[in-house]
Scaffold this motif. Structure first.
Motif, PDB file in Angstrom:
ATOM      1  N   TRP A 134     -14.900   0.828  -6.272  1.00 23.77           N
ATOM      2  CA  TRP A 134     -13.646   1.517  -6.001  1.00 23.77           C
ATOM      3  C   TRP A 134     -13.773   2.291  -4.693  1.00 23.77           C
ATOM      4  O   TRP A 134     -14.701   3.096  -4.537  1.00 23.77           O
ATOM      5  CB  TRP A 134     -13.301   2.474  -7.129  1.00 23.77           C
ATOM      6  CG  TRP A 134     -12.846   1.792  -8.391  1.00 23.77           C
ATOM      7  CD1 TRP A 134     -12.686   0.452  -8.599  1.00 23.77           C
ATOM      8  CD2 TRP A 134     -12.512   2.437  -9.623  1.00 23.77           C
ATOM      9  NE1 TRP A 134     -12.258   0.207  -9.875  1.00 23.77           N
ATOM     10  CE2 TRP A 134     -12.137   1.411 -10.539  1.00 23.77           C
ATOM     11  CE3 TRP A 134     -12.469   3.753 -10.046  1.00 23.77           C
ATOM     12  CZ2 TRP A 134     -11.750   1.687 -11.843  1.00 23.77           C
ATOM     13  CZ3 TRP A 134     -12.082   4.034 -11.352  1.00 23.77           C
ATOM     14  CH2 TRP A 134     -11.727   3.008 -12.240  1.00 23.77           C
ATOM     15  N   MET A 168     -11.787  -4.692 -10.335  1.00 21.47           N
ATOM     16  CA  MET A 168     -12.926  -4.332  -9.500  1.00 21.47           C
ATOM     17  C   MET A 168     -13.921  -3.501 -10.306  1.00 21.47           C
ATOM     18  O   MET A 168     -13.516  -2.659 -11.117  1.00 21.47           O
ATOM     19  CB  MET A 168     -12.472  -3.513  -8.276  1.00 21.47           C
ATOM     20  CG  MET A 168     -11.469  -4.208  -7.378  1.00 21.47           C
ATOM     21  SD  MET A 168     -10.836  -3.071  -6.100  1.00 21.47           S
ATOM     22  CE  MET A 168     -12.348  -2.670  -5.222  1.00 21.47           C
ATOM     23  N   GLU A 228      -2.378  -3.597   1.897  1.00 16.16           N
ATOM     24  CA  GLU A 228      -2.905  -4.277   0.723  1.00 16.16           C
ATOM     25  C   GLU A 228      -3.042  -3.319  -0.454  1.00 16.16           C
ATOM     26  O   GLU A 228      -3.564  -2.211  -0.330  1.00 16.16           O
ATOM     27  CB  GLU A 228      -4.270  -4.884   1.035  1.00 16.16           C
ATOM     28  CG  GLU A 228      -4.899  -5.620  -0.142  1.00 16.16           C
ATOM     29  CD  GLU A 228      -6.299  -6.120   0.161  1.00 16.16           C
ATOM     30  OE1 GLU A 228      -6.911  -6.719  -0.748  1.00 16.16           O
ATOM     31  OE2 GLU A 228      -6.782  -5.905   1.291  1.00 16.16           O
ATOM     32  N   GLN A 229      -2.544  -3.736  -1.611  1.00 18.54           N
ATOM     33  CA  GLN A 229      -2.671  -2.971  -2.831  1.00 18.54           C
ATOM     34  C   GLN A 229      -3.835  -3.535  -3.658  1.00 18.54           C
ATOM     35  O   GLN A 229      -3.853  -4.718  -3.990  1.00 18.54           O
ATOM     36  CB  GLN A 229      -1.379  -3.031  -3.640  1.00 18.54           C
ATOM     37  CG  GLN A 229      -0.207  -2.314  -2.991  1.00 18.54           C
ATOM     38  CD  GLN A 229      -0.397  -0.814  -3.013  1.00 18.54           C
ATOM     39  OE1 GLN A 229      -0.678  -0.216  -4.054  1.00 18.54           O
ATOM     40  NE2 GLN A 229      -0.220  -0.184  -1.853  1.00 18.54           N
ATOM     41  N   LEU A 230      -4.790  -2.696  -3.971  1.00 22.50           N
ATOM     42  CA  LEU A 230      -5.945  -3.091  -4.765  1.00 22.50           C
ATOM     43  C   LEU A 230      -5.653  -2.861  -6.246  1.00 22.50           C
ATOM     44  O   LEU A 230      -5.155  -1.801  -6.627  1.00 22.50           O
ATOM     45  CB  LEU A 230      -7.169  -2.271  -4.364  1.00 22.50           C
ATOM     46  CG  LEU A 230      -7.587  -2.322  -2.887  1.00 22.50           C
ATOM     47  CD1 LEU A 230      -8.742  -1.349  -2.649  1.00 22.50           C
ATOM     48  CD2 LEU A 230      -7.986  -3.731  -2.493  1.00 22.50           C
ATOM     49  N   ASP A 231      -5.947  -3.849  -7.070  1.00 21.37           N
ATOM     50  CA  ASP A 231      -5.854  -3.691  -8.516  1.00 21.37           C
ATOM     51  C   ASP A 231      -7.233  -3.244  -9.002  1.00 21.37           C
ATOM     52  O   ASP A 231      -8.177  -4.041  -9.065  1.00 21.37           O
ATOM     53  CB  ASP A 231      -5.450  -5.008  -9.173  1.00 21.37           C
ATOM     54  CG  ASP A 231      -5.209  -4.854 -10.671  1.00 21.37           C
ATOM     55  OD1 ASP A 231      -5.655  -3.843 -11.242  1.00 21.37           O
ATOM     56  OD2 ASP A 231      -4.577  -5.747 -11.261  1.00 21.37           O
ATOM     57  N   LEU A 232      -7.360  -1.967  -9.319  1.00 19.58           N
ATOM     58  CA  LEU A 232      -8.663  -1.410  -9.666  1.00 19.58           C
ATOM     59  C   LEU A 232      -9.209  -1.985 -10.965  1.00 19.58           C
ATOM     60  O   LEU A 232     -10.421  -1.959 -11.187  1.00 19.58           O
ATOM     61  CB  LEU A 232      -8.561   0.115  -9.763  1.00 19.58           C
ATOM     62  CG  LEU A 232      -8.126   0.828  -8.478  1.00 19.58           C
ATOM     63  CD1 LEU A 232      -8.063   2.329  -8.709  1.00 19.58           C
ATOM     64  CD2 LEU A 232      -9.059   0.514  -7.312  1.00 19.58           C
ATOM     65  N   GLN A 261      -4.080   1.784  -2.428  1.00 19.40           N
ATOM     66  CA  GLN A 261      -3.948   1.149  -1.110  1.00 19.40           C
ATOM     67  C   GLN A 261      -5.286   1.138  -0.388  1.00 19.40           C
ATOM     68  O   GLN A 261      -6.026   2.113  -0.412  1.00 19.40           O
ATOM     69  CB  GLN A 261      -2.917   1.902  -0.263  1.00 19.40           C
ATOM     70  CG  GLN A 261      -2.622   1.246   1.080  1.00 19.40           C
ATOM     71  CD  GLN A 261      -1.534   1.987   1.834  1.00 19.40           C
ATOM     72  OE1 GLN A 261      -0.903   2.891   1.300  1.00 19.40           O
ATOM     73  NE2 GLN A 261      -1.316   1.610   3.078  1.00 19.40           N
ATOM     74  N   ARG A 262      -5.582   0.017   0.266  1.00 21.08           N
ATOM     75  CA  ARG A 262      -6.803  -0.078   1.054  1.00 21.08           C
ATOM     76  C   ARG A 262      -6.568   0.564   2.426  1.00 21.08           C
ATOM     77  O   ARG A 262      -5.510   0.373   3.039  1.00 21.08           O
ATOM     78  CB  ARG A 262      -7.233  -1.536   1.240  1.00 21.08           C
ATOM     79  CG  ARG A 262      -8.581  -1.687   1.948  1.00 21.08           C
ATOM     80  CD  ARG A 262      -8.891  -3.159   2.213  1.00 21.08           C
ATOM     81  NE  ARG A 262      -9.092  -3.916   0.987  1.00 21.08           N
ATOM     82  CZ  ARG A 262     -10.243  -3.969   0.328  1.00 21.08           C
ATOM     83  NH1 ARG A 262     -11.288  -3.275   0.745  1.00 21.08           N
ATOM     84  NH2 ARG A 262     -10.350  -4.693  -0.774  1.00 21.08           N
TER      85      ARG A 262
END
Length: 409
Positions: A269, A264, A257-261, A251-252
């Motif tokens: 990160w 990235m 918002e959910q970040l797909d690591l 989560q940011r």
């Protein structure tokens, strides 16, 4: 090195998340029900764990200014923490060296403490500076009558003390390098937003919940939600553990918002991803990140045994990376903190008390920890091991743990 360790842990979490797997122990573990209910064992745990091992006694932001102090009782030991003039922290036995009366109560800011019984006065570095009616009392060596000092260490924005003046186990050895990972939170520069203390069940019953994601979508279905994850992978530094959901998502800060690591670069990160999950400091601390109030926050839960086997108390500290900038943010932080009180008080600890009362019936020989509950298995193993260790064995245990950690670097 600590950032690389954080990255390596998250790589592992991502790999398991993508594969739909989690790390499991070799088998189901049985823990005797008496581990929770035996009053003699409970008293031995207080002596051998809480009065002998280093304890995280305060976040640094609880004593931010020179002169700040806090008096507290831990398993019957009166402790006084002070922020001295030079900025360092002192940990003292809160007992006047005349007759043993506590020299101060509660919290505040003072450079000196005057005992309320006979008026002996101590500086906040522990030195005895005043004996009431000295000519009447008779000759004494003030240097020999300073407040008794406990070993103390401030590291990563947290304060540890050992309630054994003669301990030969260094706090650094006890931490097994875990403090280097905790430093990633940046607590040295955070502020204390609010705190409160809640009653709870047996200390191990209460602590089990901090090491357990398995219960989240069931017990907390009306708060966190029935779709909340229930899996955790565990990482250990001696008896200290981090548990985190095996997933590629994070989560940011300040949003849903959910970040797909996986999409990235690692150098992008966010710190949220690197410290996600629950960080526990044996035997009584849980640290979890939250986002109410417009920025990064964390709840530090500090658990101590109560007077009886079925009682404990937990101080919840809500710390924040920065002071809320307006009333809306302040209310957001307060709402988050109030929500966490409901979760712990009305769900975790209410359930724990019911569980403890049922175990006290003596009708169950043991409880179970599954292959997916590695944190609980490790916790109970360490609790038994350290309760039964001699002082000499204690030093050897942590010397070996540090040797293993150093060899792995």
């Amino acid at each position: 090195m600590s950032r690389e360790q954080l990255l390596e842990m998250n790589r592992s979490l991502i790999a398991h998340g993508e594969a739909g797997t989690l790390e499991m122990t070799d088998g189901v573990m049985k823990v005797p029900a008496s581990s929770y209910t035996d009053p003699e064992l409970f008293e031995r745990e207080k002596e051998k764990i809480f009065k002998r091992l280093p304890l995280m006694v305060a976040p640094s932001c609880e004593l931010p200014e020179p002169g700040d102090y806090k008096a507290m009782d831990i398993a019957g030991v009166p402790l006084l923490l002070t922020r001295k003039r030079d900025g360092s922290v002192g940990a003292f036995l809160n007992m006047c060296t005349h007759r043993g009366n506590p020299v101060v109560e509660g919290t505040g800011n003072a450079t000196r403490f005057t005992c309320g019984y006979h008026g002996w006065t101590f500086k906040n570095d522990g030195d005895l500076v005043g004996v009431a009616s000295p000519k009447d009392f008779g000759p004494v060596d003030k240097a020999e009558l300073c407040l008794k000092q406990f070993p103390v260490l401030e590291r990563a924005g947290l304060i540890w003390a050992t309630l054994d003046q003669n301990s030969t186990l260094s706090i650094e050895q006890y931490l097994c390098g875990y403090d280097e990972l905790l430093a990633a939170f940046g607590f040295e520069d955070w502020i204390l937003f609010d705190q409160r203390t809640l009653p709870g069940p047996n200390w191990k019953t209460a602590y089990d919940g901090y090491l357990d994601f398995y219960h989240l979508p069931v017990l907390h279905k009306d708060t966190f939600g029935a779709d909340f994850f229930n899996r955790a992978n565990y990482f250990a530094w001696g008896p200290h553990q981090r548990l985190a959901n095996p997933s590629q998502f994070a989560q940011r800060t300040g949003s849903d918002e959910q970040l797909d690591l996986t999409k990235m670069p690692e150098d992008e990160w966010p710190i949220d991803a690197l410290v996600q999950g629950v960080w526990t400091i044996f035997p009584h601390i849980s640290i979890a990140s939250f986002y109410g109030g417009g920025g990064r926050g964390a709840m530090i839960s500090q658990l101590f045994p109560g007077e009886n086997v079925g009682e404990s108390f937990t101080t919840q500290y809500y710390v924040m990376e920065r002071e809320p900038e307006n009333d809306e943010q302040r209310q957001g932080a307060q709402d988050q903190f109030n929500f966490l009180e409901i979760v712990v008080r009305d769900e975790d600890y209410t359930t724990g008390k019911r569980q403890h009362d049922a175990l006290m019936s003596g009708q169950m020989d043991h409880v179970l920890f599954g292959q997916n509950e590695g944190g609980g298995q490790a916790f109970h193993g360490w609790a038994a091991k350290l309760t039964n260790a001699t002082d000499e064995e204690l030093v050897e245990i942590f010397a070996a743990e540090n040797a293993v950690a150093e060899a792995a670097e």
